[in-house]
Design a protein around this motif. Structure first.
Motif, PDB file in Angstrom:
ATOM      1  N   ALA A   1       0.860  -1.186   0.000  1.00  0.00           N
ATOM      2  CA  ALA A   1       0.000   0.000   0.000  1.00  0.00           C
ATOM      3  C   ALA A   1       0.890   1.227   0.000  1.00  0.00           C
ATOM      4  N   ASN A   2       0.438   2.284  -0.668  1.00  0.00           N
ATOM      5  CA  ASN A   2       1.218   3.511  -0.669  1.00  0.00           C
ATOM      6  C   ASN A   2       0.311   4.732  -0.807  1.00  0.00           C
ATOM      7  N   LYS A   3       0.822   5.869  -0.345  1.00  0.00           N
ATOM      8  CA  LYS A   3       0.117   7.148  -0.410  1.00  0.00           C
ATOM      9  C   LYS A   3      -1.278   7.067   0.223  1.00  0.00           C
ATOM     10  N   VAL A   4      -1.333   6.409   1.385  1.00  0.00           N
ATOM     11  CA  VAL A   4      -2.610   6.213   2.081  1.00  0.00           C
ATOM     12  C   VAL A   4      -2.841   7.359   3.062  1.00  0.00           C
ATOM     13  N   LYS A   5      -4.023   7.945   3.021  1.00  0.00           N
ATOM     14  CA  LYS A   5      -4.411   8.989   3.969  1.00  0.00           C
ATOM     15  C   LYS A   5      -5.603   8.505   4.782  1.00  0.00           C
ATOM     16  N   ILE A   6      -5.444   8.506   6.111  1.00  0.00           N
ATOM     17  CA  ILE A   6      -6.494   8.044   7.014  1.00  0.00           C
ATOM     18  C   ILE A   6      -6.974   9.217   7.864  1.00  0.00           C
ATOM     19  N   ASN A   7      -8.261   9.506   7.790  1.00  0.00           N
ATOM     20  CA  ASN A   7      -8.845  10.586   8.597  1.00  0.00           C
ATOM     21  C   ASN A   7      -9.173  10.072   9.998  1.00  0.00           C
ATOM     22  N   ILE A   8      -8.800  10.835  11.009  1.00  0.00           N
ATOM     23  CA  ILE A   8      -9.118  10.491  12.397  1.00  0.00           C
ATOM     24  C   ILE A   8      -9.822  11.693  13.023  1.00  0.00           C
ATOM     25  N   PRO A   9     -10.414  11.526  14.210  1.00  0.00           N
ATOM     26  CA  PRO A   9     -11.152  12.636  14.847  1.00  0.00           C
ATOM     27  C   PRO A   9     -10.323  13.903  14.983  1.00  0.00           C
ATOM     28  N   GLU A  10     -11.030  15.003  15.123  1.00  0.00           N
ATOM     29  CA  GLU A  10     -10.453  16.340  15.255  1.00  0.00           C
ATOM     30  C   GLU A  10      -9.735  16.788  13.976  1.00  0.00           C
ATOM     31  N   LYS A  11     -10.234  16.285  12.845  1.00  0.00           N
ATOM     32  CA  LYS A  11      -9.737  16.673  11.526  1.00  0.00           C
ATOM     33  C   LYS A  11      -8.231  16.466  11.362  1.00  0.00           C
ATOM     34  N   LYS A  12      -7.732  15.416  11.968  1.00  0.00           N
ATOM     35  CA  LYS A  12      -6.321  15.074  11.834  1.00  0.00           C
ATOM     36  C   LYS A  12      -6.158  13.896  10.872  1.00  0.00           C
ATOM     37  N   THR A  13      -4.938  13.755  10.346  1.00  0.00           N
ATOM     38  CA  THR A  13      -4.694  12.758   9.299  1.00  0.00           C
ATOM     39  C   THR A  13      -3.417  11.975   9.581  1.00  0.00           C
ATOM     40  N   ILE A  14      -3.492  10.671   9.327  1.00  0.00           N
ATOM     41  CA  ILE A  14      -2.302   9.820   9.322  1.00  0.00           C
ATOM     42  C   ILE A  14      -1.929   9.561   7.861  1.00  0.00           C
ATOM     43  N   ASN A  15      -0.699   9.885   7.498  1.00  0.00           N
ATOM     44  CA  ASN A  15      -0.224   9.677   6.127  1.00  0.00           C
ATOM     45  C   ASN A  15       0.732   8.494   6.081  1.00  0.00           C
ATOM     46  N   ILE A  16       0.336   7.454   5.373  1.00  0.00           N
ATOM     47  CA  ILE A  16       1.181   6.270   5.227  1.00  0.00           C
ATOM     48  C   ILE A  16       1.867   6.329   3.863  1.00  0.00           C
ATOM     49  N   ASP A  17       3.181   6.487   3.876  1.00  0.00           N
ATOM     50  CA  ASP A  17       3.930   6.550   2.619  1.00  0.00           C
ATOM     51  C   ASP A  17       3.930   5.193   1.923  1.00  0.00           C
ATOM     52  N   GLU A  18       4.210   4.150   2.698  1.00  0.00           N
ATOM     53  CA  GLU A  18       4.201   2.800   2.125  1.00  0.00           C
ATOM     54  C   GLU A  18       4.180   1.762   3.245  1.00  0.00           C
ATOM     55  N   LEU A  19       3.717   0.578   2.890  1.00  0.00           N
ATOM     56  CA  LEU A  19       3.775  -0.572   3.789  1.00  0.00           C
ATOM     57  C   LEU A  19       3.552  -1.842   2.978  1.00  0.00           C
ATOM     58  N   THR A  20       4.069  -2.937   3.499  1.00  0.00           N
ATOM     59  CA  THR A  20       3.833  -4.261   2.923  1.00  0.00           C
ATOM     60  C   THR A  20       2.973  -5.042   3.904  1.00  0.00           C
ATOM     61  N   TYR A  21       1.963  -5.732   3.417  1.00  0.00           N
ATOM     62  CA  TYR A  21       1.048  -6.433   4.313  1.00  0.00           C
ATOM     63  C   TYR A  21       0.879  -7.900   3.916  1.00  0.00           C
TER      64      TYR A  21
END
Length: 228
Positions: free
Chosen positions: A167-187
């Protein structure tokens, strides 16, 4: 007369064996199974469809099965589309003859597909609370994936399934309008076991890295091991 009959029988057997050798070695491209594949896709949801061209068929004589290989099929759910690299399935020849569900295994491969499209298509096939939550919080991202499924005689997925990819360039929205940006990962996903590796992500301008994170599920408990 007996000699002519013997020659005819011998010729028929020879052609039959030659056909089996050819089909099991080289296979045959055909559109004959297109309707079977397309109808099975629509069984769960009429909005779900697949577009494909020719199917390469190989005969497995010792398993009395057929290997069906489809290159570059397009899966469509409403306005969402996924261009797969390949679909491979093993089907019992007896199931084909009596039109029953005889799928023994299924392999799916795809590259650089949007996560939102994948989640919507999965929801169209079989919705669940986990998929709904993922659809709500994942804003964007791309997946490479390889899925291997085996089925029992009742058509249920066995527990030896394997799902892996990147996975790459993943953006996850969390409460308080904050974001976790995942550049890459292998699953790697297996029954009751999830493994993440080569994980790089950022949160509030802080960069995190992990070589390996393992999540093991036992009943309703999750055990997490890894490094940050």
């Amino acid at each position: 007369m007996m000699r002519i009959t013997f020659k005819i029988i011998f010729f028929i057997i020879f052609i039959f064996l030659l056909g089996i050798i050819f089909l099991s070695t080289f296979g045959l491209e055909t559109k004959r199974f297109n309707n079977i594949v397309e109808e099975n896709f629509k069984k769960e949801n009429q909005d779900l469809s697949i577009k494909l061209d020719k199917i390469n068929v190989k005969f497995l004589p010792f398993e009395l099965s057929l290997n069906l290989l489809i290159d570059d099929p397009l899966i469509i759910y409403k306005s969402r589309k996924i261009q797969l690299r390949s679909v491979k399935t093993k089907v019992s020849i007896f199931a084909i003859s009596n039109k029953s569900n005889g799928i023994k295994s299924l392999e799916l491969k795809g590259e650089n597909q949007t996560i939102k499209d994948i989640l919507e298509i999965i929801r169209g096939y079989k919705n669940s609370l986990q998929i709904i939550i993922a659809s709500k919080f994942i804003n964007s991202g791309y997946l490479d994936f390889s899925v291997i499924l085996n089925f029992d005689k009742s058509g249920n997925i066995k527990k030896d399934y394997l799902i892996e990819g990147k996975a790459n360039k993943v953006k996850i929205n969390i409460p308080e309008k904050k974001t976790i940006n995942i550049d890459e990962l292998t699953y790697l996903i297996q029954d009751k076991k999830y493994t993440l590796s080569k994980l790089n992500f950022s949160y509030q301008n802080i960069i995190f890295n992990s070589n390996n994170i393992s999540i093991n599920r036992k009943d309703n408990e999750y055990n997490i091991f890894g490094d940050f």
